[in-house]
Design a protein around this motif. Structure first.
Motif, PDB file in Angstrom:
ATOM      1  N   ASN A 131       0.957  -1.128  -2.821  1.00  0.00           N
ATOM      2  CA  ASN A 131       2.232  -1.807  -3.071  1.00  0.00           C
ATOM      3  C   ASN A 131       3.178  -0.783  -3.688  1.00  0.00           C
ATOM      4  O   ASN A 131       2.812  -0.197  -4.712  1.00  0.00           O
ATOM      5  CB  ASN A 131       1.932  -2.943  -4.068  1.00  0.00           C
ATOM      6  CG  ASN A 131       3.143  -3.746  -4.460  1.00  0.00           C
ATOM      7  OD1 ASN A 131       4.213  -3.543  -3.930  1.00  0.00           O
ATOM      8  ND2 ASN A 131       2.950  -4.643  -5.408  1.00  0.00           N
TER       9      ASN A 131
ATOM     10  N   GLY B 256       2.358  -0.344   1.658  1.00  0.00           N
ATOM     11  CA  GLY B 256       1.577  -0.941   2.747  1.00  0.00           C
ATOM     12  C   GLY B 256       0.488  -0.018   3.263  1.00  0.00           C
ATOM     13  O   GLY B 256      -0.283  -0.378   4.150  1.00  0.00           O
TER      14      GLY B 256
ATOM     15  N   PHE C 160      -3.673  -7.267  -1.815  1.00  0.00           N
ATOM     16  CA  PHE C 160      -2.917  -7.597  -0.598  1.00  0.00           C
ATOM     17  C   PHE C 160      -3.799  -7.607   0.653  1.00  0.00           C
ATOM     18  O   PHE C 160      -3.310  -7.763   1.769  1.00  0.00           O
ATOM     19  CB  PHE C 160      -1.778  -6.583  -0.397  1.00  0.00           C
ATOM     20  CG  PHE C 160      -0.563  -6.831  -1.253  1.00  0.00           C
ATOM     21  CD1 PHE C 160      -0.409  -6.166  -2.454  1.00  0.00           C
ATOM     22  CD2 PHE C 160       0.413  -7.738  -0.879  1.00  0.00           C
ATOM     23  CE1 PHE C 160       0.711  -6.393  -3.262  1.00  0.00           C
ATOM     24  CE2 PHE C 160       1.536  -7.965  -1.665  1.00  0.00           C
ATOM     25  CZ  PHE C 160       1.690  -7.288  -2.858  1.00  0.00           C
ATOM     26  N   ARG C 161      -5.111  -7.441   0.486  1.00  0.00           N
ATOM     27  CA  ARG C 161      -5.950  -7.203   1.674  1.00  0.00           C
ATOM     28  C   ARG C 161      -5.998  -8.381   2.648  1.00  0.00           C
ATOM     29  O   ARG C 161      -6.159  -8.193   3.853  1.00  0.00           O
ATOM     30  CB  ARG C 161      -7.343  -6.755   1.281  1.00  0.00           C
ATOM     31  CG  ARG C 161      -8.322  -7.831   1.043  1.00  0.00           C
ATOM     32  CD  ARG C 161      -9.751  -7.462   1.460  1.00  0.00           C
ATOM     33  NE  ARG C 161     -10.590  -7.115   0.286  1.00  0.00           N
ATOM     34  CZ  ARG C 161     -11.306  -6.008   0.222  1.00  0.00           C
ATOM     35  NH1 ARG C 161     -11.274  -5.166   1.224  1.00  0.00           N
ATOM     36  NH2 ARG C 161     -12.041  -5.747  -0.836  1.00  0.00           N
TER      37      ARG C 161
ATOM     38  N   GLN D  82      -3.692  -9.881   3.799  1.00  0.00           N
ATOM     39  CA  GLN D  82      -2.513  -9.837   4.671  1.00  0.00           C
ATOM     40  C   GLN D  82      -2.632  -8.762   5.748  1.00  0.00           C
ATOM     41  O   GLN D  82      -1.817  -8.714   6.663  1.00  0.00           O
ATOM     42  CB  GLN D  82      -1.263  -9.578   3.826  1.00  0.00           C
ATOM     43  CG  GLN D  82      -1.003 -10.710   2.849  1.00  0.00           C
ATOM     44  CD  GLN D  82       0.171 -10.441   1.929  1.00  0.00           C
ATOM     45  OE1 GLN D  82       0.728  -9.353   1.938  1.00  0.00           O
ATOM     46  NE2 GLN D  82       0.533 -11.423   1.131  1.00  0.00           N
ATOM     47  N   ASP D  83      -3.651  -7.902   5.638  1.00  0.00           N
ATOM     48  CA  ASP D  83      -3.733  -6.771   6.578  1.00  0.00           C
ATOM     49  C   ASP D  83      -5.175  -6.602   7.039  1.00  0.00           C
ATOM     50  O   ASP D  83      -6.033  -6.140   6.292  1.00  0.00           O
ATOM     51  CB  ASP D  83      -3.243  -5.488   5.884  1.00  0.00           C
ATOM     52  CG  ASP D  83      -3.113  -4.337   6.874  1.00  0.00           C
ATOM     53  OD1 ASP D  83      -2.345  -3.409   6.600  1.00  0.00           O
ATOM     54  OD2 ASP D  83      -3.802  -4.370   7.924  1.00  0.00           O
TER      55      ASP D  83
ATOM     56  N   LYS E 161      -1.354 -13.789  -3.843  1.00  0.00           N
ATOM     57  CA  LYS E 161      -0.252 -13.262  -3.029  1.00  0.00           C
ATOM     58  C   LYS E 161      -0.133 -14.014  -1.694  1.00  0.00           C
ATOM     59  O   LYS E 161       0.656 -13.636  -0.829  1.00  0.00           O
ATOM     60  CB  LYS E 161      -0.503 -11.777  -2.720  1.00  0.00           C
ATOM     61  CG  LYS E 161      -0.594 -10.867  -3.946  1.00  0.00           C
ATOM     62  CD  LYS E 161       0.761 -10.503  -4.473  1.00  0.00           C
ATOM     63  CE  LYS E 161       0.755  -9.355  -5.477  1.00  0.00           C
ATOM     64  NZ  LYS E 161      -0.105  -9.520  -6.641  1.00  0.00           N
TER      65      LYS E 161
ATOM     66  N   ILE F 121       1.925  -5.834   4.687  1.00  0.00           N
ATOM     67  CA  ILE F 121       1.866  -6.679   3.481  1.00  0.00           C
ATOM     68  C   ILE F 121       3.197  -7.399   3.289  1.00  0.00           C
ATOM     69  O   ILE F 121       4.176  -7.096   3.977  1.00  0.00           O
ATOM     70  CB  ILE F 121       1.515  -5.833   2.228  1.00  0.00           C
ATOM     71  CG1 ILE F 121       2.565  -4.755   1.985  1.00  0.00           C
ATOM     72  CG2 ILE F 121       0.116  -5.262   2.367  1.00  0.00           C
ATOM     73  CD1 ILE F 121       2.336  -3.996   0.664  1.00  0.00           C
TER      74      ILE F 121
END
Ligand SMILES: N=C(N)NC[C@@H](O)CC(=O)C(=O)O
Length: 375
Positions: A158, A161, A189-190, A192-193, A219, A304
């Protein structure tokens, strides 16, 4: 608003200012509408309250951890081993980790840039920090002085990305095992990707390194800060994590854990596809508003729920633009504070949140371009 100069303030103080109204594309917390399936889960909260009251906490906790972590590829997460605890937030888990690491070493190698509450929490526990660029971590063998006792990686990172690849993690974990360093990971954030959803725990266990992983549900879903940060560590990780966890809390709410289980199950059944779709649509909408203008999308391949944009040399810098946008009622983040060791590296970038309605993202992008042009 805090009295400090914008370029001396931490990011969360600016995110707090964004909570008082206006167009908020400041924090990375989910503020898009609930989907119909998520609304149904919220409507079932009274029933979940009765269920949470009746059932054994440990069972509810293991179910939530399994539903969430297995849903994002983490099949070897240490569920049920006593080495995976639930905290009120990932930052609470982070502070427990910082306190435990300070028990072990004076100096930590930390990815640079990254969200500033991470260096702030580590320094708050008396740790000295050494910045490590993402590219050096990808190589898996960063040049580190002997006094560095741990490596701390945020992946996906962050606001860039950037994702530590599976091979990169394998090399980095082997390096830490060989040099006797703890490997700590913030993987908030994992979900999301999908590039970040290889089984981290399988690799860490096989590496022989001592490791700590911080996961976050906060998140992903617009649950008004009802969330959990999961803190996991290895069988041979010699840190007083459980002891320091117990100093902070007995347990999170079983009601929140039950709700998270339902959200994670919905996510596996299509909710993640919808979330990834929303973020991708919002990133494209941002790029379209910027297209052909003076501002460009910094990380087009990021997935992300935040996006950096790079400002023109002849326009306002990040802090001047941040101030002007606040005056116009739109809240972004200037990127200086992410560059916690060299703030000037972020002087020409601001970050916009993408976990918002499409309308909010387009309105904020337009306000940003107008403010740059008006300079
Ligand atoms: N404990 C803190 N400071 N929480 C804020 C943090 O969650 C915001 C964030 O991570 C982001 O906006 O990217």
């Amino acid at each position: 608003p805090s009295g400090a100069e914008p370029d001396r303030r931490n990011l969360t103080s600016m995110e707090t200012d964004a909570l008082i109204g206006g167009l908020n594309v400041s924090d990375g917390h989910p503020r898009m509408p609930l989907t119909a399936a998520q609304r149904a889960i919220v409507d079932s909260l009274p029933a979940l309250f009765d269920e949470a009251e009746k059932r054994v906490f440990e069972e509810i906790e293991a179910e939530a951890q399994q539903a969430f972590l297995h849903g994002i590829g983490q099949h070897r997460a240490p569920v049920g081993t006593g080495r995976l605890v639930s905290c009120y937030s990932s930052s609470v888990a982070m502070d427990i980790t910082a306190r435990a690491l300070a028990h072990r070493t004076d100096t930590i190698a930390l990815v640079h840039p990254t969200f500033d509450n991470i260096p702030d929490l580590l320094r708050g526990r008396g740790l000295k920090l050494l910045p490590v660029p993402e590219a050096e971590l990808t190589g898996g063998e960063p040049e580190l002085p002997d006094e560095v006792g741990a490596v701390f990686v945020t992946t996906p990172n962050n606001p860039t990305g950037w994702v530590l690849s599976e091979d990169g993690l394998r090399r980095l974990a082997a390096f830490c095992a060989r040099t006797g360093r703890v490997l700590a990971m913030d993987t908030c954030f994992r979900a999301q990707d999908e590039r970040a959803q290889y089984d981290t725990y399988a690799i860490l266990e096989e590496s022989g390194a001592q490791w700590v992983v911080i996961e976050d549900t906060g998140k992903l879903w617009p649950t008004l800060e009802l969330k959990a940060g999961f803190l996991a560590w290895g069988e041979h990780t010699d840190l007083p994590l459980l002891e320091y966890f117990s100093d902070v809390l007995l347990s999170v709410s079983p009601l929140v854990l039950l709700m998270l289980t339902r959200f994670a199950q919905d996510a596996e059944r299509g909710g993640y596809a919808e979330l990834h779709g929303l973020i991708a649509r919002n990133r494209r909408a941002l790029a379209q508003v910027l297209d052909g203008g003076p501002v460009r999308l910094t990380d087009p391949d990021a997935r992300i729920s935040v996006a950096r944009v790079t400002l023109p040399e002849d326009g306002p810098d990040a802090v001047a633009l941040y101030d002007e946008l606040v005056r116009r009622g739109t809240h972004v983040l200037p990127c200086g504070p992410f560059h916690w060791d060299r703030p000037q590296d972020g002087v020409r970038q601001v970050r916009l949140a993408l976990a918002r309605s499409g309308e909010d993202v387009v309105r904020a992008a337009r306000a940003l371009v107008d403010a740059v042009r008006a300079h």
